[in-house]
Motif scaffolding. Structure first.
Motif, short mmCIF file in Angstrom:
data_model
loop_
_atom_site.label_atom_id
_atom_site.label_comp_id
_atom_site.label_asym_id
_atom_site.label_seq_id
_atom_site.Cartn_x
_atom_site.Cartn_y
_atom_site.Cartn_z
N GLY A 60 2.18 -2.30 -1.04
CA GLY A 60 1.75 -2.89 0.21
C GLY A 60 1.47 -1.85 1.09
N ARG A 61 1.03 -0.76 1.01
CA ARG A 61 0.52 0.01 1.89
C ARG A 61 -0.84 0.70 1.46
N ASP A 62 -1.11 0.86 0.04
CA ASP A 62 -2.24 1.31 -0.50
C ASP A 62 -3.25 0.25 -0.34
N GLY A 63 -4.32 0.95 -0.09
CA GLY A 63 -5.57 -0.08 -0.29
C GLY A 63 -6.56 0.62 0.70
N THR A 64 -7.52 -0.53 1.04
CA THR A 64 -8.83 -0.23 1.89
C THR A 64 -8.89 -1.23 2.85
#
Length: 156
Positions: A60-64
């Motif tokens: 839920g926090r990782d990403g672009t």
């Protein structure tokens, strides 16, 4: 009253006027036609815009994430909050994305494996900043950018 310039002065004045006159046609070309402006309809290319890549921060926090400010928009969980924190951190003569100064005394606290990279343009300047949570100084630097960067809660 008429002033007469010596030969060298007249040549310098004439050369200066010719140089300025030769630039006049360039000034008449609209900036968009010269390719100086981004194409309309792409807010990520205009003004303050950042791309944030978060790794190892957890589900839920990782990403672009992409955020544009003034006005706030983009694919970010809290674009308005991200813009507010960036505006609050921006001061004349100080880089809000500056790394921890070399030689800083930092606690040996470890905040986890999370990393982030922020790239883009802010306040008319290019941004390419890396973040981690490897010591107390880096944790503080990260936390000052929440919610641009995800909040990292301590595990109980």
């Amino acid at each position: 009253m008429v002033s007469v310039l010596p030969g060298a002065g007249r040549r310098l004045l004439l050369a200066s006027l010719c140089a300025v006159a030769s630039l006049a046609p360039l000034a008449a070309v609209p900036a968009a036609a010269a390719g100086a402006l981004p194409p309309p309809g792409r807010p990520e290319d205009q003004g303050d815009h950042l791309t944030v890549v978060v790794r190892h921060a957890g589900a839920g926090r990782d990403g672009t994430y992409r955020v544009s400010c003034h006005p706030s928009a983009g694919r970010h969980p809290d674009a308005a909050g991200a813009c507010r924190v960036l505006d609050a951190q921006t001061r004349w003569g100080r880089d809000p994305f500056a790394p921890v100064p070399p030689g800083s005394t930092c606690t040996m606290l470890y905040g986890g494996p999370a990393t982030a990279r922020v790239t883009g343009t802010w306040a008319g300047r290019p941004v390419d900043a890396s973040y981690d949570r490897g010591n107390g100084c880096e944790i503080g630097r990260w936390d000052r950018m929440v919610p641009l960067l995800p909040e990292m809660r301590a595990s109980a």
